[in-house]
Design a protein around this motif. Structure first.
Motif, PDB file in Angstrom:
ATOM      1  N   ILE A  66      11.805  -3.028   2.221  1.00  0.00           N
ATOM      2  CA  ILE A  66      11.631  -1.984   3.227  1.00  0.00           C
ATOM      3  C   ILE A  66      12.996  -0.919   3.145  1.00  0.00           C
ATOM      4  O   ILE A  66      12.512   0.110   3.187  1.00  0.00           O
ATOM      5  CB  ILE A  66      11.561  -2.561   4.713  1.00  0.00           C
ATOM      6  N   VAL A  67      14.049  -1.578   2.907  1.00  0.00           N
ATOM      7  CA  VAL A  67      15.192  -0.527   2.696  1.00  0.00           C
ATOM      8  C   VAL A  67      15.166   0.206   1.323  1.00  0.00           C
ATOM      9  O   VAL A  67      15.220   1.367   1.324  1.00  0.00           O
ATOM     10  CB  VAL A  67      16.488  -1.432   2.787  1.00  0.00           C
ATOM     11  N   VAL A  68      14.738  -0.440   0.319  1.00  0.00           N
ATOM     12  CA  VAL A  68      14.222   0.269  -0.906  1.00  0.00           C
ATOM     13  C   VAL A  68      13.177   1.498  -0.753  1.00  0.00           C
ATOM     14  O   VAL A  68      13.311   2.530  -1.123  1.00  0.00           O
ATOM     15  CB  VAL A  68      13.984  -0.529  -2.088  1.00  0.00           C
ATOM     16  N   GLN A  69      12.079   1.084   0.219  1.00  0.00           N
ATOM     17  CA  GLN A  69      10.885   1.979   0.263  1.00  0.00           C
ATOM     18  C   GLN A  69      11.669   3.137   0.995  1.00  0.00           C
ATOM     19  O   GLN A  69      11.240   4.289   1.006  1.00  0.00           O
ATOM     20  CB  GLN A  69       9.838   1.343   0.841  1.00  0.00           C
ATOM     21  N   SER A  70      12.322   2.786   2.331  1.00  0.00           N
ATOM     22  CA  SER A  70      13.034   3.829   2.907  1.00  0.00           C
ATOM     23  C   SER A  70      13.893   4.781   2.243  1.00  0.00           C
ATOM     24  O   SER A  70      13.632   6.120   2.477  1.00  0.00           O
ATOM     25  CB  SER A  70      13.794   2.996   4.272  1.00  0.00           C
ATOM     26  N   LYS A  71      14.818   4.486   1.488  1.00  0.00           N
ATOM     27  CA  LYS A  71      15.634   5.258   0.704  1.00  0.00           C
ATOM     28  C   LYS A  71      14.684   6.106  -0.520  1.00  0.00           C
ATOM     29  O   LYS A  71      15.076   7.271  -0.668  1.00  0.00           O
ATOM     30  CB  LYS A  71      16.663   4.305  -0.214  1.00  0.00           C
ATOM     31  N   SER A  72      13.485   5.376  -0.911  1.00  0.00           N
ATOM     32  CA  SER A  72      12.756   6.231  -1.628  1.00  0.00           C
ATOM     33  C   SER A  72      12.235   7.407  -0.963  1.00  0.00           C
ATOM     34  O   SER A  72      12.054   8.648  -1.484  1.00  0.00           O
ATOM     35  CB  SER A  72      11.648   5.171  -2.367  1.00  0.00           C
ATOM     36  N   LEU A  73      11.597   7.110   0.264  1.00  0.00           N
ATOM     37  CA  LEU A  73      11.019   8.178   1.170  1.00  0.00           C
ATOM     38  C   LEU A  73      11.961   9.184   1.360  1.00  0.00           C
ATOM     39  O   LEU A  73      11.789  10.487   1.528  1.00  0.00           O
ATOM     40  CB  LEU A  73      10.345   7.639   2.328  1.00  0.00           C
TER      41      LEU A  73
ATOM     42  N   ASN B 117       1.047  -1.377   0.138  1.00  0.00           N
ATOM     43  CA  ASN B 117      -0.065  -0.111  -0.238  1.00  0.00           C
ATOM     44  C   ASN B 117       0.728   1.181  -0.073  1.00  0.00           C
ATOM     45  O   ASN B 117       0.630   2.121  -0.688  1.00  0.00           O
ATOM     46  CB  ASN B 117      -0.832  -0.130   1.227  1.00  0.00           C
ATOM     47  N   VAL B 118       1.978   1.319   0.878  1.00  0.00           N
ATOM     48  CA  VAL B 118       2.932   2.489   0.668  1.00  0.00           C
ATOM     49  C   VAL B 118       3.693   2.633  -0.390  1.00  0.00           C
ATOM     50  O   VAL B 118       3.845   3.481  -0.866  1.00  0.00           O
ATOM     51  CB  VAL B 118       4.063   2.128   2.025  1.00  0.00           C
ATOM     52  N   GLU B 119       3.917   1.378  -1.316  1.00  0.00           N
ATOM     53  CA  GLU B 119       4.645   1.341  -2.439  1.00  0.00           C
ATOM     54  C   GLU B 119       3.820   1.899  -3.639  1.00  0.00           C
ATOM     55  O   GLU B 119       4.408   2.640  -4.399  1.00  0.00           O
ATOM     56  CB  GLU B 119       5.160  -0.022  -2.890  1.00  0.00           C
ATOM     57  N   GLU B 120       2.420   1.667  -3.279  1.00  0.00           N
ATOM     58  CA  GLU B 120       1.626   2.023  -4.462  1.00  0.00           C
ATOM     59  C   GLU B 120       1.513   3.635  -4.266  1.00  0.00           C
ATOM     60  O   GLU B 120       1.309   4.249  -5.413  1.00  0.00           O
ATOM     61  CB  GLU B 120       0.194   1.433  -4.287  1.00  0.00           C
ATOM     62  N   ARG B 121       1.091   4.310  -3.289  1.00  0.00           N
ATOM     63  CA  ARG B 121       1.155   5.528  -3.028  1.00  0.00           C
ATOM     64  C   ARG B 121       2.521   6.059  -3.454  1.00  0.00           C
ATOM     65  O   ARG B 121       2.558   7.179  -4.046  1.00  0.00           O
ATOM     66  CB  ARG B 121       0.829   6.022  -1.617  1.00  0.00           C
ATOM     67  N   ASP B 122       3.610   5.673  -3.064  1.00  0.00           N
ATOM     68  CA  ASP B 122       4.981   6.116  -3.311  1.00  0.00           C
ATOM     69  C   ASP B 122       4.915   6.097  -5.015  1.00  0.00           C
ATOM     70  O   ASP B 122       5.386   7.412  -5.505  1.00  0.00           O
ATOM     71  CB  ASP B 122       5.994   5.305  -2.795  1.00  0.00           C
ATOM     72  N   ASN B 123       4.693   5.188  -5.735  1.00  0.00           N
ATOM     73  CA  ASN B 123       4.954   5.334  -7.158  1.00  0.00           C
ATOM     74  C   ASN B 123       3.712   6.273  -7.756  1.00  0.00           C
ATOM     75  O   ASN B 123       3.898   6.958  -8.891  1.00  0.00           O
ATOM     76  CB  ASN B 123       4.928   3.825  -7.744  1.00  0.00           C
ATOM     77  N   ALA B 124       2.374   6.191  -7.306  1.00  0.00           N
ATOM     78  CA  ALA B 124       1.424   6.666  -7.795  1.00  0.00           C
ATOM     79  C   ALA B 124       1.067   8.303  -7.459  1.00  0.00           C
ATOM     80  O   ALA B 124       0.479   9.035  -8.170  1.00  0.00           O
ATOM     81  CB  ALA B 124       0.098   5.911  -7.679  1.00  0.00           C
ATOM     82  N   ILE B 125       1.694   8.665  -6.412  1.00  0.00           N
ATOM     83  CA  ILE B 125       1.594  10.064  -5.745  1.00  0.00           C
ATOM     84  C   ILE B 125       2.867  10.658  -5.673  1.00  0.00           C
ATOM     85  O   ILE B 125       3.174  11.463  -6.319  1.00  0.00           O
ATOM     86  CB  ILE B 125       0.620   9.773  -4.430  1.00  0.00           C
TER      87      ILE B 125
END
Length: 323
Positions: A145-152, A86-94
């Motif tokens: 999680i590491v990839v998402q953390s770096k993205s944020l 869900n976080v990844e979807e928001r990250d990519n789409a928003i």
């Protein structure tokens, strides 16, 4: 006392007592002991095959408990993966779209580990596959999680100089929750109320009484406030810049004019049932670079996490739309 046996001696013409030799007695004793030992061994072997010892029962219970714990661990990982997705979807789409950053592909988020077999140490056990697969999923989850953390972290850096951009994004719900009757329909395939044919619904329908206030979801300029678009009835379009446009349809009346600059939260119109509408409601759409996108991702400005989850659940139902 054992029976005494005799034999007839033809030389003396008399009966004589049969006396067993010591060697024969010893041989019988050894034969008996051997037979007893063999019987005991066979009995132990058979019993050990079909009857569990206390130690074996204890080990069996430990194994069952371990299997249960791994199954529970897998269930918890399923929940964690769902939340992360869900976080990844928001990250990519928003978020990444907000800041014109390229979306992170799933292959990069869910990539495994090449090279040597990292899970070879788990081979050779009764539940090797379960243990190895669980550890593999855990490794992939940790990497995602590491990839998402770096993205944020990247998004946070991009956001430092984007205050105006963030003010322009349509980031609130266009109708207050206290005014809502219900969320009638969300973004996706829905049943058309007039033709009863399943077709794609490009916005969200908020059911509310006629005259309910409708608010601008972001800063921008009113580009249209008319009744000349097929099906929408009286509607308003606000250009927020950065490729974003929001649309508010089936209005009862307007509270803005064309080319008027509005701020997020300004009153722009009132709920109605004009155009192709079955009942009073607001049909709301969001465009990015001319393409319609799901408005559900744009309410972070005035909804709590719990309110958003409830809205997401209602909007996901494949029911009948109101337009």
């Amino acid at each position: 006392m054992g029976k005494v046996k005799y034999y007839y001696d033809s030389e003396t013409l008399s009966y004589r007592k049969i006396r067993r030799k010591k060697r024969t007695t010893f041989k019988y004793i050894m034969l008996f002991l051997t037979a007893a030992g063999l019987f005991g061994f066979l009995s132990f072997f058979i019993v050990s095959q079909y009857v569990e010892s206390p130690k074996e029962r204890e080990l069996a219970r430990e194994l069952q408990n371990m299997e249960l714990q791994y199954q529970l661990l897998n269930k918890r990982m399923d929940d964690a993966i769902a939340a992360l997705e869900n976080v990844e979807e928001r990250d990519n789409a928003i978020y990444r779209l907000y800041f014109e950053a390229n979306p992170i592909p799933d292959e990069q988020r869910r990539a495994g580990f090449g090279g040597i077999n990292r899970y070879k140490k788990y081979e050779g056990f009764d539940n090797s596959q379960l243990i190895a697969e669980t550890n593999k999923r855990l490794d992939i989850l940790e990497k995602a999680i590491v990839v998402q953390s770096k993205s944020l972290d990247e998004i946070a850096k991009l956001a430092e100089d984007k205050e105006k951009f963030l003010e322009a994004i349509p980031a609130i719900q266009p109708v207050n929750n206290v005014s809502l009757t219900r969320v009638a329909s969300g973004y996706g395939f829905r049943t058309d109320p007039f033709t009863k044919v399943r077709k794609f619904h490009f916005g969200m329908d908020f059911t509310a009484p006629r005259g309910t206030p409708v608010y601008a979801t972001g800063d921008g300029i009113v580009k249209r406030a008319d009744n000349s678009a097929t099906g929408y009835g009286k509607h308003i379009r606000i250009d927020h810049g950065f490729g974003y446009v929001s649309l508010y349809a089936h209005l009862y009346k307007y509270n803005v004019r064309v080319n008027q600059r509005v701020k997020r939260g300004d009153l722009i119109g009132f709920v109605g049932s004009t155009g192709r509408s079955e009942a009073p409601h607001l049909h709301y759409e969001v465009f990015k670079d001319g393409n319609r996108i799901n408005p559900i991702n744009f309410y972070y400005g005035n909804l709590s996490a719990e309110e958003f989850d409830k809205l997401l659940e209602k909007a996901s139902l494949e029911n009948q739309s109101l337009d």
